[in-house]
Design an enzyme around this catalytic site. Structure first.
Site, mmCIF file in Angstrom:
data_model
loop_
_atom_site.group_PDB
_atom_site.id
_atom_site.type_symbol
_atom_site.label_atom_id
_atom_site.label_comp_id
_atom_site.label_asym_id
_atom_site.label_seq_id
_atom_site.Cartn_x
_atom_site.Cartn_y
_atom_site.Cartn_z
ATOM 1 N N SER A 162 9.261 -7.199 10.996
ATOM 2 C CA SER A 162 8.996 -6.872 9.598
ATOM 3 C C SER A 162 7.672 -6.167 9.379
ATOM 4 C CB SER A 162 9.030 -8.151 8.737
ATOM 5 O OG SER A 162 10.308 -8.742 8.794
ATOM 6 N N SER A 213 3.501 -5.034 5.493
ATOM 7 C CA SER A 213 4.762 -5.479 6.075
ATOM 8 C C SER A 213 5.926 -4.732 5.422
ATOM 9 C CB SER A 213 4.923 -6.991 5.893
ATOM 10 O OG SER A 213 4.926 -7.326 4.512
ATOM 11 N N TYR A 214 7.125 -4.982 5.928
ATOM 12 C CA TYR A 214 8.319 -4.279 5.448
ATOM 13 C C TYR A 214 8.481 -4.489 3.943
ATOM 14 C CZ TYR A 214 13.120 -2.517 5.496
ATOM 15 O OH TYR A 214 14.261 -1.784 5.274
ATOM 16 N N PRO A 215 8.603 -3.401 3.153
ATOM 17 C CA PRO A 215 8.546 -3.545 1.694
ATOM 18 C C PRO A 215 9.868 -3.827 0.992
ATOM 19 C CG PRO A 215 8.523 -1.229 2.275
ATOM 20 C CD PRO A 215 8.584 -1.984 3.568
#
Length: 407
Positions: free
Chosen positions: A8, A192-194
């Site tokens: 992530s 981090s992964y949005p």
């Protein structure tokens, strides 16, 4: 053999961990995505062709593109905007009246305004009758005072919907642009992964390491250092949707950020720090007064500890310091007056409101909501006003929705 690594954030530890725990791809997931793509394409193409021909034959060319597109999520998204505008157009204001009293003491900084317990009434004669019984009175009695400590809870960990709403409301950045910037920050290894629905941090999250990486910035570094020294407050328990962890900073930028990219990164950092800060503690006062058997009230609030609001300054608290008053004391009346007003229509739908409605009714996903909102603007169904971020349907948008309503 093919294996799948899940991560992530684009950081060394996260990627190494993902490669140590690789698993086999899930064919059912892959097939469901492929089926959705095919259905969306076939339905979209068929209905778009039908709609375009129907609109042109009935109304002529009503947009520059000579195309009236259809989308299973785009249509209800536009429908929310049209319905809100209809509610505003159909609204009929009503006049109401109320009574106010102000009291003043020489030692007070300002007069205290008292509101009528009856609220506002829609009959002018009735309110005038009450007013006439009060206007000559020179004193009022305080019959009760209540003080209580209250807490404004710090925010939950940040998910995609909250990011989109906050960026639109506070930064005046539209959902589509917000996701573009967030994805760029993610691919740069800064956040981090949005795309996530989760609002609770995973077990073992390295809060201290993340805060140390952020502690040298001139805008928030002082606060990060203070948190480290005073100790972190446990974050609130949110929801675990089982997808990706919440949106957090993962490293300090190795390049200079500019414009909206910098503003969005700063918001994500400050929100993260706020989730690890104490709650805001307040003392609220409510008092009730009586004059000629009619009751009035006043409220006050005072911040005891700002907590997370020291860093999350976009959260607002209106402080109204309450003067020193003793129960059963009689106070001189400064002024009594009647005031009229009228009921107001519902406000225009903002992007933030629309995102909340789409999430509530299951229209799109956290990943696709920005695209659906962007589509109705790009396809000339609605326009967004930059400063207020309200959406207003175009003539084409109205016709489009009303044709479906009356089919």
């Amino acid at each position: 053999k093919i294996f799948r690594a899940k991560f992530s954030s684009i950081t060394g530890p996260e990627i190494r961990k993902a490669f140590e725990k690789m698993g086999k791809p899930n064919k059912n997931w892959s097939d469901s995505v492929e089926a959705r793509k095919i259905l969306d394409l076939k339905i979209g193409v068929a209905f778009t062709r039908f709609q375009t021909r129907y609109f042109i034959e009935k109304y002529g060319q009503i947009n520059q593109r000579s195309l009236v597109s259809y989308g299973p999520c785009q249509t209800p998204t536009l429908g929310f905007c049209v319905r809100r505008n209809d509610e505003r157009d159909w609204f009929k204001p009503e006049t109401y009246w109320t009574i106010f009293v102000t009291i003043q003491q020489p030692t007070w900084e300002s007069a205290l305004r008292l509101r009528w317990n009856r609220g506002h009434l829609f009959n002018n004669q009735v309110v005038t009758m009450f007013y006439n019984t009060l206007k000559e009175r020179s004193t009022i009695t305080c019959i009760s005072i209540k003080k209580q400590k209250t807490t404004r809870k710090k925010p939950l960990a940040l998910n995609t919907v909250s990011l989109l709403q906050s960026a639109s409301k506070g930064l005046h950045i539209g959902p589509k642009e917000t996701m573009r910037l967030a994805e760029h920050l993610y691919l740069s290894g800064f956040i981090s992964y949005p795309r996530t629905e989760t609002t609770t941090y995973p077990k073992g999250f390295d809060f201290n390491g993340t805060i140390r990486a952020l502690s040298h910035d001139s805008s928030w570094g002082y606060y990060a250092q203070r948190l480290s020294q005073e100790g972190l407050s446990p974050p609130r328990k949110g929801a675990d949707a089982g997808d990706h962890p919440p949106i957090t900073p993962v490293s300090y930028p190795t390049r200079e950020l500019h414009g909206n990219e910098r503003r969005l990164y700063e918001f994500i950092v400050k929100h993260f720090l706020a989730t690890l800060s104490p709650d805001c503690e307040m003392e609220e006062t409510s008092a009730e007064f009586e004059i000629n058997n009619e009751r009035f009230y006043a409220n006050g609030s005072h911040v005891l500890s700002w907590g997370f609001m020291d860093i999350a300054t976009w959260h607002k608290v209106d402080e109204h310091n309450f003067p020193s008053i003793v129960v059963n004391s009689t106070l001189p009346v400064h002024k009594v007056w009647m005031e009229s007003g009228s009921t107001q229509p519902p406000s225009f739908l903002t992007e933030s409101d629309l995102i909340a409605l789409m999430e509530k009714h299951g229209i799109g996903t956290d990943a696709s909501i920005p695209q659906h909102i962007g589509n109705i603007e790009e396809r000339e169904y609605a326009r967004v006003e930059h400063e207020s971020r309200v959406l207003k349907p175009s003539r084409l948008g109205y016709i489009y929705i009303y044709i479906y309503m009356y089919m």
